[in-house]
Design a protein around this motif. Structure first.
Motif, PDB file in Angstrom:
ATOM      1  N   ARG A 242      40.529  43.751  42.570  1.00  0.00           N
ATOM      2  CA  ARG A 242      40.980  44.778  43.504  1.00  0.00           C
ATOM      3  C   ARG A 242      39.828  45.251  44.383  1.00  0.00           C
ATOM      4  O   ARG A 242      39.985  45.423  45.597  1.00  0.00           O
ATOM      5  N   ALA A 243      38.661  45.480  43.767  1.00  0.00           N
ATOM      6  CA  ALA A 243      37.488  45.892  44.538  1.00  0.00           C
ATOM      7  C   ALA A 243      37.133  44.870  45.606  1.00  0.00           C
ATOM      8  O   ALA A 243      36.611  45.206  46.671  1.00  0.00           O
ATOM      9  N   ALA A 244      37.446  43.604  45.335  1.00  0.00           N
ATOM     10  CA  ALA A 244      37.098  42.518  46.256  1.00  0.00           C
ATOM     11  C   ALA A 244      38.118  42.304  47.359  1.00  0.00           C
ATOM     12  O   ALA A 244      37.761  41.830  48.437  1.00  0.00           O
ATOM     13  N   THR A 245      39.376  42.643  47.107  1.00  0.00           N
ATOM     14  CA  THR A 245      40.420  42.184  48.041  1.00  0.00           C
ATOM     15  C   THR A 245      41.331  43.271  48.594  1.00  0.00           C
ATOM     16  O   THR A 245      42.049  43.014  49.551  1.00  0.00           O
ATOM     17  N   ASP A 246      41.340  44.456  48.014  1.00  0.00           N
ATOM     18  CA  ASP A 246      42.233  45.504  48.521  1.00  0.00           C
ATOM     19  C   ASP A 246      41.834  45.849  49.951  1.00  0.00           C
ATOM     20  O   ASP A 246      40.727  46.348  50.198  1.00  0.00           O
ATOM     21  N   PRO A 247      42.711  45.613  50.939  1.00  0.00           N
ATOM     22  CA  PRO A 247      42.335  45.813  52.339  1.00  0.00           C
ATOM     23  C   PRO A 247      42.210  47.280  52.752  1.00  0.00           C
ATOM     24  O   PRO A 247      41.705  47.578  53.838  1.00  0.00           O
ATOM     25  N   THR A 248      42.627  48.213  51.904  1.00  0.00           N
ATOM     26  CA  THR A 248      42.594  49.629  52.263  1.00  0.00           C
ATOM     27  C   THR A 248      41.257  50.286  51.961  1.00  0.00           C
ATOM     28  O   THR A 248      41.042  51.451  52.328  1.00  0.00           O
ATOM     29  N   LEU A 249      40.335  49.578  51.299  1.00  0.00           N
ATOM     30  CA  LEU A 249      39.092  50.199  50.853  1.00  0.00           C
ATOM     31  C   LEU A 249      38.090  50.336  51.999  1.00  0.00           C
ATOM     32  O   LEU A 249      37.982  49.469  52.859  1.00  0.00           O
ATOM     33  N   SER A 250      37.340  51.440  51.973  1.00  0.00           N
ATOM     34  CA  SER A 250      36.358  51.691  53.034  1.00  0.00           C
ATOM     35  C   SER A 250      34.929  51.655  52.530  1.00  0.00           C
ATOM     36  O   SER A 250      33.985  51.689  53.316  1.00  0.00           O
ATOM     37  N   GLY A 251      34.730  51.582  51.226  1.00  0.00           N
ATOM     38  CA  GLY A 251      33.390  51.497  50.667  1.00  0.00           C
ATOM     39  C   GLY A 251      33.127  52.603  49.663  1.00  0.00           C
ATOM     40  O   GLY A 251      33.580  53.748  49.830  1.00  0.00           O
ATOM     41  N   GLY A 252      32.423  52.264  48.595  1.00  0.00           N
ATOM     42  CA  GLY A 252      32.078  53.230  47.577  1.00  0.00           C
ATOM     43  C   GLY A 252      33.097  53.379  46.471  1.00  0.00           C
ATOM     44  O   GLY A 252      32.856  54.092  45.494  1.00  0.00           O
ATOM     45  N   GLU A 253      34.253  52.706  46.587  1.00  0.00           N
ATOM     46  CA  GLU A 253      35.276  52.811  45.549  1.00  0.00           C
ATOM     47  C   GLU A 253      34.816  52.109  44.268  1.00  0.00           C
ATOM     48  O   GLU A 253      34.109  51.112  44.315  1.00  0.00           O
ATOM     49  N   PHE A 254      35.296  52.630  43.133  1.00  0.00           N
ATOM     50  CA  PHE A 254      34.895  52.134  41.818  1.00  0.00           C
ATOM     51  C   PHE A 254      36.168  52.019  40.976  1.00  0.00           C
ATOM     52  O   PHE A 254      36.906  52.990  40.809  1.00  0.00           O
ATOM     53  N   PHE A 255      36.435  50.821  40.463  1.00  0.00           N
ATOM     54  CA  PHE A 255      37.658  50.575  39.707  1.00  0.00           C
ATOM     55  C   PHE A 255      37.352  50.167  38.269  1.00  0.00           C
ATOM     56  O   PHE A 255      36.348  49.510  37.987  1.00  0.00           O
ATOM     57  N   GLY A 256      38.263  50.528  37.372  1.00  0.00           N
ATOM     58  CA  GLY A 256      38.184  50.134  35.978  1.00  0.00           C
ATOM     59  C   GLY A 256      39.536  50.293  35.326  1.00  0.00           C
ATOM     60  O   GLY A 256      40.517  50.659  35.990  1.00  0.00           O
ATOM     61  N   PRO A 257      39.641  50.050  34.030  1.00  0.00           N
ATOM     62  CA  PRO A 257      40.912  50.212  33.326  1.00  0.00           C
ATOM     63  C   PRO A 257      41.269  51.691  33.146  1.00  0.00           C
ATOM     64  O   PRO A 257      40.402  52.558  33.108  1.00  0.00           O
ATOM     65  N   SER A 258      42.554  51.965  32.996  1.00  0.00           N
ATOM     66  CA  SER A 258      43.037  53.348  32.926  1.00  0.00           C
ATOM     67  C   SER A 258      43.165  53.881  31.507  1.00  0.00           C
ATOM     68  O   SER A 258      43.402  55.075  31.324  1.00  0.00           O
ATOM     69  N   GLY A 259      43.030  53.032  30.483  1.00  0.00           N
ATOM     70  CA  GLY A 259      43.252  53.451  29.105  1.00  0.00           C
ATOM     71  C   GLY A 259      42.159  54.355  28.565  1.00  0.00           C
ATOM     72  O   GLY A 259      41.206  54.711  29.270  1.00  0.00           O
TER      73      GLY A 259
END
Length: 298
Positions: A242-259
């Motif tokens: 998602r960090a690599a391909t989500d077209p809505t991102l502008s920079g600085g976003e950080f993703f991980g699992p939700s559990g």
């Protein structure tokens, strides 16, 4: 309720060139597989090219293999010089040590030298080519272990106090600081490149058996126990995809699992430690990384 983000949400990647470090196994292999399935030309940037070619045959699609050893600045330089263009750089490769202290070809502590400094040098050497790319982006792979880590700039290479697990956490804090500071500098420079971050939570990869290669039977036992607490690699790779391909991102976003504790589950926004968001620490680390690698940018 928000629909879970899956590999099916990856947009068409045709026409894009993606470099994935450490792509011959685990998270890197799954990331490369999904990018290729969605049309990208994928460069498997690997140390073991024989293993890389075997993986390339299994992945199929538009895939090539190129050699790079992130524990060698000379290897990084040669790899970057041989690459003509790219749009996406995923700094996925990582080393986990649970045995004695080891060093890279340049004398750096192995985990910091590979996980941070090799990728810092690689990104810097590829930045100009990335800037000319299509929707250019850099993804750095963090870890939940970064949250309990603190950098000691008086002993950055853990020469005086080496404990493998804390040293790994420090290497991942450093990698996280790099991704955050890269985003800040790219924005300040008005660059078209986007910097994002991700972590896989607790995911079943071959890093644990490799980390215990000095005690293989114990490593195998730990891996079996880990089956109860970890998620499959297909799920663990989703945050970085998602960090690599989500077209809505502008920079600085950080993703991980939700559990619980961000260890497993659907993709969500991840939490930085206080140190990871400290600009003073980031600037000091950046200056050290430039001095150690000889690579300066932004």
């Amino acid at each position: 309720m928000t629909t879970a983000w899956t590999a099916a949400d990856i947009p068409d990647q045709r026409g894009r060139i993606a470099v994935v470090t450490g792509a011959n196994s685990g998270l890197g292999r799954e990331t490369a597989t999904q990018l290729a399935r969605h049309g990208a030309h994928v460069v498997l940037a690997v140390r073991n090219t024989d293993a890389g070619h075997a993986v390339a045959r299994e992945i199929g699609g538009d895939v090539e293999v190129r050699a790079v050893d992130l524990a060698s600045l000379e290897s990084v330089r040669a790899f970057a010089a041989g690459l003509d263009a790219l749009d996406l750089l995923i700094n996925n490769a990582g080393v986990v040590l649970l045995g004695p202290r080891r060093t890279t070809a340049d004398g750096f502590e192995m985990q910091l030298g590979t996980n941070l400094l090799g990728h810092f040098a690689l990104t810097g050497r590829l930045l100009g080519k990335l800037a000319a790319g299509r929707q250019p982006r850099v993804v750095n792979l963090s870890s939940i272990t970064h949250r309990n880590a603190h950098l000691d700039f008086d002993d950055l290479m853990s020469e005086h106090d080496f404990r493998a697990s804390p040293a790994y956490g420090r290497s991942k804090l450093a990698t996280t600081l790099f991704g955050v500071e890269l985003d800040r500098r790219l924005r300040a420079a008005g660059s078209p490149i986007v910097s994002t971050l991700a972590h896989p939570g607790l995911t079943r990869t071959n890093l644990t058996p490799r980390a215990w290669e000095h005690r293989p039977r114990f490593g195998a036992l730990i891996a079996r126990i880990g089956l109860l607490a970890t998620q499959p690699v297909e799920q663990g790779a989703l945050p970085q995809l998602r960090a690599a391909t989500d077209p809505t991102l502008s920079g600085g976003e950080f993703f991980g699992p939700s559990g619980l504790g961000e260890t497993r589950g659907r993709v969500t926004g991840a939490r930085f430690s206080r140190d990871a968001k400290d600009p003073a620490i980031a600037e000091r680390l950046w200056a050290e990384a430039e001095k150690l690698t000889g690579v300066s940018y932004l």
